[in-house]
Design a protein around this motif. Structure first.
Motif, short mmCIF file in Angstrom:
data_model
loop_
_atom_site.label_atom_id
_atom_site.label_comp_id
_atom_site.label_asym_id
_atom_site.label_seq_id
_atom_site.Cartn_x
_atom_site.Cartn_y
_atom_site.Cartn_z
N GLY A 184 -9.60 6.31 -15.32
CA GLY A 184 -10.47 7.01 -14.39
C GLY A 184 -9.75 7.66 -13.23
N HIS A 185 -8.49 7.26 -12.98
CA HIS A 185 -7.73 7.87 -11.91
C HIS A 185 -7.18 9.21 -12.40
CE1 HIS A 185 -4.52 8.44 -8.91
NE2 HIS A 185 -5.31 7.75 -8.13
N PRO A 186 -7.11 10.24 -11.53
CA PRO A 186 -6.66 11.57 -11.99
C PRO A 186 -5.24 11.61 -12.56
CG PRO A 186 -7.74 11.73 -9.85
CD PRO A 186 -7.58 10.27 -10.14
N TYR A 187 -4.43 10.62 -12.23
CA TYR A 187 -3.04 10.60 -12.71
C TYR A 187 -2.86 9.68 -13.93
CZ TYR A 187 -1.91 12.98 -8.34
OH TYR A 187 -1.85 13.88 -7.30
N HIS A 188 -3.96 9.22 -14.50
CA HIS A 188 -3.90 8.27 -15.61
C HIS A 188 -3.38 8.91 -16.89
CE1 HIS A 188 -5.08 4.79 -18.02
NE2 HIS A 188 -5.76 5.58 -18.82
#
Length: 436
Positions: free
Chosen positions: A157-161
């Motif tokens: 869910g994190h943009p850098y995942h």
């Protein structure tokens, strides 16, 4: 390298311009950075930023098909583009008398790419990107390592995942309208920086830029929502074991690191260089040269501004060493480093290694143009004609005590993701993760 001046301008449409004349060689570099990367992709749309890196070379209003490549190749240039988590860039270095052509081409795709974007060009480049994924990730030994490490360091869910390459499913799902919407949202003049470095007349170049870029309009850029708040430290370690058809065992570490632009980020770079850069670095001396438990070792720092940066270690085991033995030796050295910090000799050697890398990157007009774009995009400023000396001074200012403190807090088991590759047939084993 430090003799050129730097002037900044901004057009009414928001385009930021950085001009740095340098008359040493009869060439000029043009670099355009767009503030869009994989972190700006929505759920189910991974890979869009990288896909557009390719589409930007597939025709625009006045340049059909592969004409962008063809025109620059005829002018003696090798244009390129890259995508990472936070930006997409396009660069070309041309003989000075072809500078106007390079600027016109960049403006034509910034303002007119949608005129040439078709289902055929989208499908063509979608296939190219999917094939790139197969070659660089899915069908390569250890190919999924970096994708897995990133996913472990940044939660779902994190943009850098996820990586810029995107997933096959999301690439397949991207429609022509999705592509058009993505371009309209992100490829706007006020979300771009244009840098020109080299042998040119600033007033003439600024006139060309105003002529070709000044009329590009469009909706004002709407910044992506801030990344979800993420602790600077992981708080607890994680571990994944992968059984795969690989030549030997491997141990990889990922650590959350200080954000780019901070003094702590320079200490991180020095610490990782002490550990893994150069044949006399601490880990290479112990694991590769003395014990011969590792066949290769590398380390690095991925500098980020919208989230904690990512530090990594990548160690391949020798044929006679198990990954358990390799991990034990690695932990011993990391523990010792956290207790003692670097020696003065290690500090000098690490600085020299990083300084050489920096100066190599900045010795070309293209490298300097790229760095000016980076500074303007991420920090809202440029070092006026002192790119190298400022960066070198920052490195020289890092002390042994700072590196020691960094190692004790950041290179800690509670702040790392560990990925282990074991040779064998891919299979799901309790506590292990089979290859995808």
């Amino acid at each position: 390298m430090e003799t050129f001046s730097v002037k900044e301008h901004r057009l009414d449409n928001g385009l930021r311009i950085v001009l740095a004349p340098d008359l040493l060689n009869p060439v000029a570099a043009v670099c355009v950075w767009y503030g869009v990367g994989s972190r700006h992709e929505g759920p189910g749309r991974t890979g869009m930023a990288h896909l557009f890196e390719h589409l930007m070379f597939q025709g625009s209003r006045n340049v059909p098909g592969n004409g962008h490549f063809a025109l620059l190749h005829e002018a003696g240039s090798r244009p390129n583009g890259t995508t990472n988590f936070e930006r997409t860039n396009f660069t070309e270095t041309v003989p000075s008398h072809h500078l106007e052509l390079a600027l016109w081409l960049e403006a034509d795709r910034m303002g007119g790419l949608l005129d040439a974007l078709t289902q055929e060009s989208l499908d063509n480049q979608r296939d190219v990107v999917k094939n790139e994924r197969r070659q660089r990730y899915d069908n390569l030994p250890y190919g999924t390592a970096w994708e897995r490490l990133v996913a472990m360091a940044y939660p779902p869910g994190h943009p850098y995942h996820h990586l810029p390459i995107g997933s096959m499913a999301d690439l397949d799902a991207a429609s022509l309208q999705d592509a058009r919407d993505f371009f309209v949202r992100h490829y706007t003049p006020d979300n771009a920086v244009l840098a020109v470095v080299g042998d040119f007349d600033p007033e003439q170049a600024l006139g060309w830029i105003r002529r070709y870029f000044g009329g590009i309009a469009g909706p004002s850029y709407t910044a992506a929502p801030p990344a979800a708040v993420l602790p600077e430290l992981m708080g607890s370690g994680s571990r994944t074991v992968v059984r795969a058809d690989v030549p030997s065992g491997a141990v990889l570490h990922a650590y959350r690191m200080p954000r780019d632009g901070t003094r702590e980020a320079e200490a991180a770079a020095v610490a990782l260089a002490v550990l893994g850069s150069g044949r006399n670095s601490r880990l290479k001396l112990r694991l590769v040269r003395r014990d011969r438990s590792a066949s290769s070792l590398s380390s690095g720092l991925i500098r980020l501004t919208g989230a904690p940066s990512l530090g990594w270690l990548d160690i391949k085991a020798s044929a006679a060493t198990t990954t358990a033995e390799l991990e034990a030796s690695l932990d011993e050295e990391l523990g010792r480093f956290a207790i003692t910090g670097p020696t003065e000799e290690e500090l000098v050697r690490a600085r020299a290694h990083l300084e050489r890398q920096l100066l190599t990157r900045l010795e070309s007009v293209g490298g300097r143009a790229d760095e000016l774009c980076r500074q303007a995009t991420f920090f809202g400023r440029v070092e006026r004609g002192r790119i190298a000396s400022t960066a070198l001074a920052q490195l020289d200012a890092v002390t042994a005590d700072e590196v020691h403190a960094f190692a004790a807090t950041r290179l800690h088991p509670s702040n790392r993701a560990v990925l282990v590759f074991e040779p064998g047939v891919a299979a799901t084993v309790p506590g292990e993760d089979a290859t995808r």
